[in-house]
Structures are given as C-alpha cells and as structure tokens.
Enzyme design. Sequence first.
Site, short mmCIF file in Angstrom:
data_model
loop_
_atom_site.label_atom_id
_atom_site.label_comp_id
_atom_site.label_asym_id
_atom_site.label_seq_id
_atom_site.Cartn_x
_atom_site.Cartn_y
_atom_site.Cartn_z
CB CYS A 1 -0.93 0.00 1.20
SG CYS A 1 -1.88 -1.52 1.36
CD GLU B 1 -2.53 7.72 9.20
OE1 GLU B 1 -2.03 8.46 8.32
OE2 GLU B 1 -3.42 6.88 8.95
CE LYS C 1 -5.78 4.10 1.93
NZ LYS C 1 -4.90 5.26 2.22
CG HIS D 1 -6.51 0.84 0.77
ND1 HIS D 1 -5.44 1.18 -0.05
CD2 HIS D 1 -5.95 0.43 1.95
CE1 HIS D 1 -4.31 0.98 0.60
NE2 HIS D 1 -4.59 0.53 1.80
CG PHE E 1 -0.51 -5.48 4.81
CD1 PHE E 1 -0.93 -4.83 5.95
CD2 PHE E 1 -1.42 -6.31 4.15
CE1 PHE E 1 -2.22 -4.97 6.42
CE2 PHE E 1 -2.71 -6.46 4.62
CZ PHE E 1 -3.12 -5.81 5.76
#
Length: 402
Positions: A162, A305, A326, A331, A390
Amino acid sequence: MKRVVITGAGTINALGHSVPDTLEAMREGRCGIAELDFRDVDRLAIRIGGQVRGFEAEGRFNRQQMTLYDRFTQFTLTAAKEAIEQSGIEFHGDTAARSGVVLGTAGGGVSTWDDNYRAVYEEGKNRVHPFVVPKLMNNAAASHVSMEYNLKGPSFTVSTACASSNHAMALAFQMVRSGAAPAMLTGGSESMLCFGGVKAWEGLRVMSKDACRPFSANRNGMVQGEGAGVFVFEEYEHAKARGADILCEVVGYAMSSDAADIVMPSKQGASRAMAGALADGGIDAGKVGYINAHGTGTAANDKTECAAVADVFGPHADNLLISSTKSMHGHLIGGTGAVELLACIMAVRDGVVAPTIGYEETDPECALDVVPNEAREVPVEYALSNAFAFGGLNAVLAVKRI
C-alpha cells in the site's frame, strides 16, 4: 540540490475520470464506493468497492494494444495522458534521454492473472495467450508509458504493497532533486477488483461489508478501490523556462521500516517517516496545515496513525487537519498514494481540505480534527501524504504551496 515542482496531474478512479472531476467530488464529499459489478461477485462475502464506472477501454485503445494492456496499464496510460497534456512538457533530445518513469503497483495485472487461471483451471484450456506475461508483469504500465512518451531515462516499478505509489514518487523526487533527471513521470495504479483480487483480501478479515469510515468509532474495516494517479515531477528552473503552470512544490520525503510485524502497523515506524519528511524538507512542524492520512478504516491503523501524528506534532496536532479520502474512493492499494496526493495538491493550491466522509462516532483514540463529512476552506502552506503498508513499509511525501 534542485527544486522539484509538479507541473501536471492525471487520474482515473471511482470519483472521476479526470483530476477536475475527482477534486470536485472530494470538495463535495461524494462517495464513489458502491456495489461491485463483475463476474462471480455473488460468490464473494465482500461486494462493495470503489470501482471505476463507465470506462470503455475499446474506445481508447486499438485491438493490438488491448492484447498487451491489463486494466491497471489502461488506467495508467489514461492518467499519464492527462498529466502530460496539462504539463505541456515535450520529451525529445536531452530531456527525453534523461527523463524517465517510476510507478507503483502492488499487484500489477491481477485481472489478467484471474482470467487466465480461470481459463486453465476452470475451463480446462491448455494454452494461454503468448502475451500473458508481458500483460501481467508489474512493470508493464511503466514500460508502456516510457514507450508512449519517449522516456529513455530511469524507468521502473516499485512494489511495496500500500506504500508503492509513495515510494515511487519519493524516488522520482530524489532523481529530479539530485539533477539525475530534468523530469519524471511518477505515481501508481491498481486494479484488483476482480473475483480473485477481492477473494484474496477477504481472507485477511479486514474488509468492511458496508462502508469505509476512517477514524469513526464504529469503523469496521477497509474498502478496496481501483484506478491510477500520475504526475509530472519537474525541476523548477526547467519548468519555469518553458512557462509551465506549477501546481505545487515537492519539498521532502522519508521512508522507514517497522521491522516488527507483517500486517500490524507500528506507531514508531509511522512517526519516523513523518518526522523524516519534515527534516528532509526543512519544515517546521507548526507550519504543516494538512495531512492526508493513510486512514484505512481499520481499528488498528487509524488509532496507530493518530498516535503517531500526536507523537510527531505534539501540541500542534490539535491544530492540524487530517483526513482520509479512502472514505470516498476506497483503498487503491499500490495506487492509493498517487490518487491521495491530489488531495494534498488541492489543499496547498486551492485552500480546500477534503473531508473524511462516513464519520459517525467520536473515537477517543482518534481525537484529532479529521475534517468530518464536509470539506473545509482554509489556507494550507505545507501538506503531508502518508502511506503505511503491510510489511511495515512506510513512505511520506511533503508538498508546499508555491
């Protein structure tokens, strides 16, 4: 070190088939997430996504091109065309020899994989098209862009889940800033919205069945999207000499690795990436007005975050605007940072901050100003774009009003 500016932008995503359409949708807080429409969707538990609607490849590409262009490549070429037309840049001579293209994608030709697995395993065919490999390879889009626009300099693809687009744009920025290239096409694309692509993500059990609600206490997962974003990163004097319209300046970046867990985010890794981007750009934290958050809508990402933002910005975190687009376009996995950079450009150029839509309930662990549900008009000098992937791979870009 050279100054780097953005002189062209192009996109196609669930909100629009162009930059103006996309920014209008962001300003209006429009949702591009809806019921998915493709073969065997009824076999899926997850049936919503930010799907690109009304895109007819047959009218854009000829038959020969269609045998070589997976959907992610089609999206990339569509966005690249818009970016180059807006920029007005021409690639010939020394400019062509030294300029290149760096793009991000996580999956590459997922639709091509899906179609050909079906042909072999479900339909029992023993042959596939001879161009399957060049169609599905992750570097296909970058290669076709380089051929289409005569880009003979450094050209390649970055694949870091991502964060792919942000890593790609950071590398393109580095090349132009160092003087290695006068201009670079950069960004990313993704098209995983097919049966196999969604089924794979279902297995992670991080997907929402109804909506993407970043930072809201009742959030229940992420929603996939698809599309592309492509930009012309250009050396400032080069752009100025040809009278280009400059959208904004790219002033800093940083990358970090959590080195901790393959799927769980890390506050420390995210903090290092944001702090590093500020340091690289020589930016006072108090001058940052907007952060386009990674903001996936999962319980783990959003609170981590927000904690990282509070860690980096301290008391100024209360004055920051932080939103996740998003919630509108989904996403885009490897292409997500590219489309989200548009929101940062809109913030510093137009003074409009895109909202986080779908926000319903306050979460004490996400107690920042997440611009809930409605866009806000406010002057922004600096903006950050976050991407946390990830594998614990993070990349943050910083842009400035010019």
